[in-house]
Write an enzyme that holds these catalytic residues in place. Structure first.
Site, PDB file in Angstrom:
ATOM      1  N   ASP A  89      -9.411  -1.675   6.355  1.00 14.16           N
ATOM      2  CA  ASP A  89      -8.788  -1.801   4.977  1.00 14.16           C
ATOM      3  C   ASP A  89      -8.896  -3.089   4.384  1.00 14.16           C
ATOM      4  O   ASP A  89      -8.744  -4.129   5.250  1.00 14.16           O
ATOM      5  CB  ASP A  89      -7.326  -1.046   5.111  1.00 14.16           C
ATOM      6  CG  ASP A  89      -6.614  -1.258   3.789  1.00 14.16           C
ATOM      7  OD1 ASP A  89      -6.905  -0.023   2.918  1.00 14.16           O
ATOM      8  OD2 ASP A  89      -5.958  -2.049   3.043  1.00 14.16           O
ATOM      9  N   HIS A 111       0.298  -2.172   0.970  1.00 16.85           N
ATOM     10  CA  HIS A 111      -0.873  -2.904   0.421  1.00 16.85           C
ATOM     11  C   HIS A 111      -1.061  -4.210   0.828  1.00 16.85           C
ATOM     12  O   HIS A 111      -1.741  -5.521   0.426  1.00 16.85           O
ATOM     13  CB  HIS A 111      -0.336  -3.263  -1.240  1.00 16.85           C
ATOM     14  CG  HIS A 111      -0.401  -2.056  -1.922  1.00 16.85           C
ATOM     15  ND1 HIS A 111      -1.685  -1.207  -2.446  1.00 16.85           N
ATOM     16  CD2 HIS A 111       0.342  -1.423  -2.557  1.00 16.85           C
ATOM     17  CE1 HIS A 111      -1.306  -0.187  -3.120  1.00 16.85           C
ATOM     18  NE2 HIS A 111       0.097  -0.259  -3.459  1.00 16.85           N
ATOM     19  N   ASP A 141      -1.849  -1.099   5.984  1.00  9.55           N
ATOM     20  CA  ASP A 141      -2.655   0.165   5.335  1.00  9.55           C
ATOM     21  C   ASP A 141      -3.540   0.835   6.662  1.00  9.55           C
ATOM     22  O   ASP A 141      -3.719   2.099   6.628  1.00  9.55           O
ATOM     23  CB  ASP A 141      -3.452  -0.027   4.256  1.00  9.55           C
ATOM     24  CG  ASP A 141      -2.309  -0.408   3.054  1.00  9.55           C
ATOM     25  OD1 ASP A 141      -1.123  -0.377   3.131  1.00  9.55           O
ATOM     26  OD2 ASP A 141      -2.748  -0.647   1.882  1.00  9.55           O
ATOM     27  N   GLU A 194      -7.950  -5.951   1.202  1.00 10.28           N
ATOM     28  CA  GLU A 194      -7.273  -6.406   0.023  1.00 10.28           C
ATOM     29  C   GLU A 194      -8.004  -7.106  -0.859  1.00 10.28           C
ATOM     30  O   GLU A 194      -8.917  -8.313  -0.040  1.00 10.28           O
ATOM     31  CB  GLU A 194      -5.884  -7.009   0.315  1.00 10.28           C
ATOM     32  CG  GLU A 194      -4.861  -6.238   1.233  1.00 10.28           C
ATOM     33  CD  GLU A 194      -4.358  -4.692   0.424  1.00 10.28           C
ATOM     34  OE1 GLU A 194      -4.312  -4.889  -0.823  1.00 10.28           O
ATOM     35  OE2 GLU A 194      -4.147  -3.825   1.137  1.00 10.28           O
TER      36      GLU A 194
END
Length: 599
Positions: free
Chosen positions: A33, A177, A182, A35
């Site tokens: 994952d 987030h 995540d 960001e």
């Protein structure tokens, strides 16, 4: 019969290891994952990478690193993720972070990547490798969001968002987030999906990869519905056994589009469910694609097919307006009924939040009242002013501190901004945003920016829509080939007729269209004859390159200093921003951080 030698050869043959798809139990999966500073890998950068390596249902390793994006992190991203500029200043830059991540994952033969909405995360990783001029390993990729659509029904979960599926599968980590959290939540979702896939007989990696791209039995058995269709523009309607429309669509080529619903290219679970219920198919051929698009909108609004998502509630769109009373106030309403050119209005807006932001933008720079009760002479005797009066953000007409004539100046300013000249209010909002930014109140400045954007979008749409619905008749044409033209007749924002014609007989076609086109009466409303979506479809058609105005009865124009002009200017500025402008911004953010640290 086979010879003895042939039998021995056949029994001795064994497939190679490369030809045997590994079982899911034996496969190493790396759940990843990211960001980022935005939604597109073309303009945004990675700020954090999180990954979890699993094998045989057990976690065998974890990876997490912040990444210096070398550009400021937008305030709304900081609010969403909690990652600030200060946190990433000392973090590894992209090259170091990517190399560490690839080392953790291993080769494409060792691991399979898993992500929720994989095109987003994998798109950023591939773009990073391209930027670093290193080849992207040919990893196999699984998308938990895509697979979940086939194993989780809408009754069980309303959508396939990570937060929704984490709750449904009882994930031990709540997605927040942040990349590693995540990724951990995605691991639990992935294991929940694998448990369900067992009932489908999915046991190997190859079976899992092909699961979401398979052709369903309904697609195979109902392929006959696509037979014998014309290759012309038109509308198609899938119906159930009772003849009720299930799904309505439009296309330039009916034959090719409908056929695609019965191939592996159609992967949407919603459409698979629709096809399983479909019993018949109707088509409506049209002279032009614009006529097909308009017919589709009208049919969706009328029939409300259960598998269509957009355009079903055109009459319930959100608008804002000034009320008709001695001391008007701003309200959001559903539907365009009741809007008129005498009072200020704007819209439609994409949701309640967007309309609320537009109203708040006007509150920000005017003293229009925010209270709801109707103000009368008798109500003034018992009313008391709210805090806005003390803050000098309202003149308190509720207690008679502001007369009707004085209050009307606020109403006029809003009306002028929404319909004629948006500059005074937009300039005030821009100044307010700059003031907050200079005070380093970035989150508040970002909120003013969002309000400003909502106001510009809503009022620009309103001005564009009304500019066309005022026109009694407009005939436009566009070339579709060297000697063929497409003609449309638009009356008060409604498509009244369309046709194609050769260059040598277009005059006869235009005259025929004028005589046979639908009669449209102006009833005085802002949308005299159609919903706003039809008007906006026609506006996009009229604004495309190559369009010609053949005849017009009326004036089709926008306010010179209206919000449409402001929106156009914003788009130009965005287009002119250089690819390297982030360096100066980032340097400034580092300087500000250093100053705060010193102080």
């Amino acid at each position: 019969m086979k010879s003895e030698q042939e039998s021995q050869f056949t029994s001795a043959f064994q497939p190679s290891f490369d030809e045997i798809s590994p079982s899911l139990y034996e496969t190493t999966f790396v759940v990843v994952d990211l960001e980022t500073t935005g939604g597109s890998h073309n303009s945004a950068a990675i700020t954090e990478i999180g990954a979890v390596k699993v094998r045989a249902g057990e976690i065998v390793g974890e990876f997490q690193t912040l990444v210096n994006p070398e550009s400021p992190i937008p305030p709304f991203i900081t609010v969403l993720t909690g990652i600030t500029d200060a946190m990433v200043i000392a973090a590894p830059k992209l090259g170091e972070a990517i190399f560490s991540f690839l080392e953790f994952v291993g080769s494409s033969k060792d691991s399979v990547l898993v992500a929720h909405n994989a095109p987003f995360d994998i798109g950023f990783l591939k773009a990073a490798c391209a930027k670093l001029e290193i080849s992207w390993p040919s990893y196999q990729v699984l998308d938990t969001a895509k697979i979940a659509r086939y194993v989780v029904t809408r009754d069980e979960a309303p959508n396939c968002k990570l937060s929704t599926l984490s709750t449904f599968f009882g994930a031990t980590t709540n997605p927040d987030h942040r990349a590693l959290s995540d990724a951990r939540a995605t691991v639990d979702v992935f294991h929940g999906i694998l448990d369900r896939l067992g009932s489908y007989g999915v046991k190997t990696l190859e079976e899992l990869k092909s699961f979401s791209t398979r052709i369903t039995s309904a697609q195979r058995s109902k392929k006959y519905l696509a037979e014998g269709l014309p290759n012309t523009p038109g509308v198609y309607i899938f119906r159930d056994e009772a003849g009720i429309p299930l799904y309505i669509g439009t296309t330039r080529n009916l034959r090719n589009r409908v056929r695609s619903y019965f191939t592996a290219a159609e992967t949407r679970k919603r459409i698979h469910d629709m096809i399983s219920l479909a019993h018949s198919l109707d088509v409506i051929q049209t002279a032009t694609i614009i006529e097909a698009e308009v017919r589709e909108l009208r049919l969706i609004g009328e029939k409300q097919p259960r598998f269509n998502r957009r355009s079903k509630f055109q009459a319930k769109s959100l608008w804002i307006k000034l009320t008709k009373e001695a001391f008007p106030r701003l309200v959001a309403i559903r539907g365009a009924k009741g809007l008129d050119d005498e009072s200020g209005w704007a819209g439609p807006f994409n949701g309640r939040d967007e309309s609320a932001r537009a109203i708040e933008a006007l509150y920000e720079v005017t003293q229009i009242r925010q209270c709801k009760p109707r103000i009368t002479l008798s109500s003034m005797k018992s009313a008391s002013p709210c805090a806005l009066f003390d803050m000098k953000r309202c003149g308190a007409p509720c207690i008679g501190q502001e007369s009707i004539d004085s209050y009307s100046s606020h109403v006029t300013a809003i009306h002028q901004s929404l319909h004629i000249d948006s500059r005074p209010i937009l300039n005030s909002l821009n100044e307010r945003m700059k003031e907050l930014a200079n005070q380093e109140r970035f989150e508040e400045a970002a909120e003013v920016r969002n309000r400003l954007g909502a106001l510009i979008r809503g009022s620009a749409r309103a001005q564009s829509i009304r500019s066309l619905t005022r026109v009694k008749e407009l005939i436009a044409a566009i070339a579709t080939s060297i000697d063929t033209w497409e003609f449309v007749v638009i009356r008060h924002g409604k498509l009244a007729a369309s046709a194609t014609a050769k260059s040598d007989n277009y005059k006869e076609v235009v005259e025929s269209l004028k005589l046979t086109a639908e009669v449209v009466i102006d009833n005085g409303e802002i949308l005299p004859a159609s919903h706003h979506e039809e008007v906006e479809v026609l506006l996009r058609y009229l604004n495309q390159e190559g369009i010609r105005i053949v005849e017009i009865d009326g004036i089709w124009a926008l306010p010179t200093f209206g919000s449409a002009a402001a929106r156009s200017e914003i788009e130009k500025v965005r287009a002119q921003v250089g690819a390297n402008s982030y360096k100066e911004d980032f340097a400034n953010s580092v300087d500000r951080f250093a100053q705060r640290s010193t102080n």
